[in-house]
Design a protein around this motif. Structure first.
Motif, PDB file in Angstrom:
ATOM      1  N   ALA A   1       0.847  -1.202   0.000  1.00 19.41           N
ATOM      2  CA  ALA A   1       0.000   0.000   0.000  1.00 19.41           C
ATOM      3  C   ALA A   1       0.883   1.252   0.000  1.00 19.41           C
ATOM      4  O   ALA A   1       0.621   2.214  -0.734  1.00 19.41           O
ATOM      5  N   LEU A   2       1.967   1.216   0.804  1.00 19.68           N
ATOM      6  CA  LEU A   2       2.865   2.386   0.860  1.00 19.68           C
ATOM      7  C   LEU A   2       3.536   2.615  -0.492  1.00 19.68           C
ATOM      8  O   LEU A   2       3.621   3.739  -0.983  1.00 19.68           O
ATOM      9  N   VAL A   3       4.009   1.512  -1.105  1.00 20.62           N
ATOM     10  CA  VAL A   3       4.684   1.634  -2.410  1.00 20.62           C
ATOM     11  C   VAL A   3       3.702   2.177  -3.455  1.00 20.62           C
ATOM     12  O   VAL A   3       4.012   3.113  -4.207  1.00 20.62           O
ATOM     13  N   SER A   4       2.475   1.632  -3.481  1.00 18.94           N
ATOM     14  CA  SER A   4       1.478   2.080  -4.470  1.00 18.94           C
ATOM     15  C   SER A   4       1.137   3.550  -4.264  1.00 18.94           C
ATOM     16  O   SER A   4       1.066   4.318  -5.232  1.00 18.94           O
ATOM     17  N   THR A   5       0.939   3.944  -3.005  1.00 16.50           N
ATOM     18  CA  THR A   5       0.613   5.348  -2.715  1.00 16.50           C
ATOM     19  C   THR A   5       1.760   6.249  -3.167  1.00 16.50           C
ATOM     20  O   THR A   5       1.548   7.311  -3.771  1.00 16.50           O
ATOM     21  N   GLY A   6       2.986   5.808  -2.889  1.00 12.64           N
ATOM     22  CA  GLY A   6       4.155   6.585  -3.298  1.00 12.64           C
ATOM     23  C   GLY A   6       4.198   6.752  -4.811  1.00 12.64           C
ATOM     24  O   GLY A   6       4.406   7.863  -5.329  1.00 12.64           O
ATOM     25  N   VAL A   7       3.986   5.638  -5.515  1.00 13.00           N
ATOM     26  CA  VAL A   7       4.014   5.675  -6.983  1.00 13.00           C
ATOM     27  C   VAL A   7       2.931   6.631  -7.486  1.00 13.00           C
ATOM     28  O   VAL A   7       3.172   7.476  -8.362  1.00 13.00           O
ATOM     29  N   TYR A   8       1.750   6.540  -6.905  1.00 11.70           N
ATOM     30  CA  TYR A   8       0.613   7.367  -7.351  1.00 11.70           C
ATOM     31  C   TYR A   8       0.934   8.866  -7.190  1.00 11.70           C
ATOM     32  O   TYR A   8       0.802   9.653  -8.123  1.00 11.70           O
ATOM     33  N   PHE A   9       1.379   9.227  -6.002  1.00 12.65           N
ATOM     34  CA  PHE A   9       1.619  10.661  -5.751  1.00 12.65           C
ATOM     35  C   PHE A   9       2.805  11.191  -6.566  1.00 12.65           C
ATOM     36  O   PHE A   9       2.789  12.318  -7.032  1.00 12.65           O
ATOM     37  N   LEU A  10       3.812  10.364  -6.751  1.00 14.03           N
ATOM     38  CA  LEU A  10       4.961  10.787  -7.555  1.00 14.03           C
ATOM     39  C   LEU A  10       4.530  11.047  -8.997  1.00 14.03           C
ATOM     40  O   LEU A  10       4.883  12.083  -9.604  1.00 14.03           O
ATOM     41  N   PHE A  11       3.733  10.109  -9.521  1.00 15.51           N
ATOM     42  CA  PHE A  11       3.265  10.249 -10.899  1.00 15.51           C
ATOM     43  C   PHE A  11       2.389  11.505 -11.041  1.00 15.51           C
ATOM     44  O   PHE A  11       2.546  12.289 -11.985  1.00 15.51           O
ATOM     45  N   ALA A  12       1.465  11.722 -10.071  1.00 14.71           N
ATOM     46  CA  ALA A  12       0.562  12.877 -10.113  1.00 14.71           C
ATOM     47  C   ALA A  12       1.378  14.170 -10.083  1.00 14.71           C
ATOM     48  O   ALA A  12       1.169  15.097 -10.885  1.00 14.71           O
ATOM     49  N   HIS A  13       2.352  14.216  -9.195  1.00 21.47           N
ATOM     50  CA  HIS A  13       3.196  15.403  -9.044  1.00 21.47           C
ATOM     51  C   HIS A  13       3.924  15.728 -10.349  1.00 21.47           C
ATOM     52  O   HIS A  13       3.930  16.857 -10.823  1.00 21.47           O
ATOM     53  N   MET A  14       4.514  14.664 -10.939  1.00 21.61           N
ATOM     54  CA  MET A  14       5.279  14.862 -12.176  1.00 21.61           C
ATOM     55  C   MET A  14       4.368  15.338 -13.314  1.00 21.61           C
ATOM     56  O   MET A  14       4.724  16.213 -14.103  1.00 21.61           O
ATOM     57  N   THR A  15       3.166  14.760 -13.400  1.00 18.70           N
ATOM     58  CA  THR A  15       2.256  15.127 -14.497  1.00 18.70           C
ATOM     59  C   THR A  15       1.801  16.576 -14.367  1.00 18.70           C
ATOM     60  O   THR A  15       1.798  17.346 -15.343  1.00 18.70           O
TER      61      THR A  15
END
Ligand code: ADP
Length: 446
Positions: A20-34
């Motif tokens: 869950a932590l890894v998925s949340t991290g991936v999600y927020f990183l991707f959102a931030h970059m976009t």
């Protein structure tokens, strides 16, 4: 909670938290970059617009230029003295909100997110103005929502093997424990000392099984010893106690009037009491002899120990006891136990022969040899295999006369095992007997 359940819950929960932590991290990183990338594009558009506005003639309509730079599904506001708050927008009822501390702001327009960037602009009249460029982020929101569902799906799918492996792990760990518990229970109920089958592989469970089996073996051996001690003691003490009782009854019946009978009774009773004392002491020594922690190993001179064992024998019996061999033979041993072993051999040599007794030392490579030789009647060949058995005596009558118990050599054997030595016998009937102690100079396995 059972150990198996604890393993399930803990490993599953831990893996779930990690995923869950890894998925949340991936999600927020991707959102931030976009969002960052969209903001950069809008900023570039704003800068190009600023250049284009500067190039305009005062008579030109700035709105058509602004329209040309307006992003699709977006809006552009130019606030300044010259442009007089020119704005072009595809977004209804939308007013830009900007935060000077942030590179961009995200607001909601009709339920859809919109990203706005602002950049300072010096208008044609030289006044300070600003350009705000806004664009709806519908595509980004859609992509992020898809990503969110993909990550949730991956996490859920990954939990299936995680759960399965936690079940397998729980079983691997608890199965041998279960087997051990069942065997222990069966041992307790049946008063047995069953061992468990050793598992494959050299892991901690294998070590635990070895330790358990070792403990069972020791317990079984100790139990057997204890049983043997009790039965030996009761069996061997029965005869002297019966003798004591019958002589005591005789004295009671006949009184001390008949001096000869009284003397014989007291003499016999004393002899039996002494024998009983010796017997119980030897039985106790035997019971204790294989306890490794009772052995205190140290560097000792075997020659000195042999002399010390022989000296009281010479004094007590006035017989010839000779010690031959090198002046010093050093070995790591328990001096007291070795002397006790030598006493038994010397006492036997004295009891079963009339001539001199000879102790010979031999200093070999890694081993020291002590032999005790006498020139007595010897031991018949058929008796030799049983010599070290408890209560075994060659020719019961002869030995009764010598006051033996049949425990001396059994005790000597146990002590030699405790010392890591070999005790052997050679004998020629009519010529004599040699007992040999082959002692390691260094403690084995220390
Ligand atoms: P015991 O108390 O009878 O001496 P041991 O265990 O010391 O018991 O010896 C067992 C038997 O071995 C003895 O009874 C004796 O017959 C025989 N034996 C032991 N040492 C000698 C020896 N040096 N010479 C002849 N016989 C011996």
């Amino acid at each position: 909670m059972k150990l198996k359940t604890r393993i399930h819950v803990f490993t599953t929960l831990l893996m779930f938290i990690i995923l869950a932590l890894v998925s949340t991290g991936v999600y927020f990183l991707f959102a931030h970059m976009t969002y960052d990338r969209q903001a950069e594009q809008l900023l570039a558009r704003g800068e190009e617009l600023a250049v284009a506005l500067h190039k305009l003639d005062p008579t030109d309509d700035s709105k058509s230029v602004i329209l040309a730079y307006m992003p699709p599904s977006g809006a552009v506001w130019v606030t300044g003295a010259d442009e007089k708050k020119a704005s072009v927008s595809q977004l209804k009822k939308f007013k830009p909100e900007t935060d000077p501390d942030k590179p961009y702001t995200i607001t909601k327009v009709d339920g859809t997110k919109a990203l706005t960037v602002s950049l300072p602009y010096i208008d044609r009249a030289g006044g300070v103005a600003a350009i705000h460029v806004t664009q709806l982020s519908g595509d980004i929101v859609h992509n992020l929502s898809t990503l969110r569902w993909i990550l949730i799906g991956i996490t859920a799918a990954a939990m299936i093997p995680v759960f399965a492996s936690s079940v397998a792990l729980g079983r691997i760990v608890t199965q041998p424990i279960g087997r051990l518990t069942r065997t222990m229970r069966a041992n307790r109920e049946g008063a047995t000392y069953e061992k468990i089958d050793e598992p494959d592989g050299r892991d901690e469970l294998y070590e635990m099984t070895l330790a358990y089996n070792d403990m069972m073996e020791r317990l079984g051996r100790n139990y057997e010893k204890q049983e043997r001690f009790v039965s030996d003691a009761s069996h061997e003490l029965k005869t002297p106690i019966t003798v004591l009782e019958s002589y005591a009854r005789l004295l009671k019946r006949r009184g001390f009037g008949d001096e000869a009978v009284a003397n014989e009774a007291v003499e016999t009773m004393l002899g039996e009491a002494v024998r009983m004392k010796m017997l119980t002491q030897q039985l106790l020594d035997l019971a204790r002899s294989d306890k490794p922690d009772l052995y205190k190993f140290e560097q000792a001179d075997v020659r000195v120990l042999a002399e010390e064992a022989v000296r009281p024998m010479r004094q007590a019996y006035g017989r010839e006891f000779a010690v031959e061999g090198p002046e010093h033979v050093l070995a790591e041993t328990d001096p007291e136990k070795l002397k006790q072993l030598l006493f038994i051999l010397l006492d036997n040599a004295r009891k079963y022969s009339d001539g001199p007794v000879k102790v010979t030392l031999d200093d070999g490579a890694g081993r020291a040899c002590i032999s005790v030789a006498d020139y007595g009647p010897g031991i018949p060949e058929e008796a030799r295999p049983h010599l070290f058995d408890r209560f075994y005596r060659v020719g019961t009558d002869r030995n009764r006369k010598t006051g033996g118990t049949g425990l001396g050599l059994a005790l000597a054997k146990e002590i030699s095992i405790g010392l890591g030595a070999d005790l052997t016998v050679e004998s020629v009937v009519g010529m004599g007997t040699v007992f040999r102690v082959d002692l390691p100079k260094e403690r084995e396995g220390a």
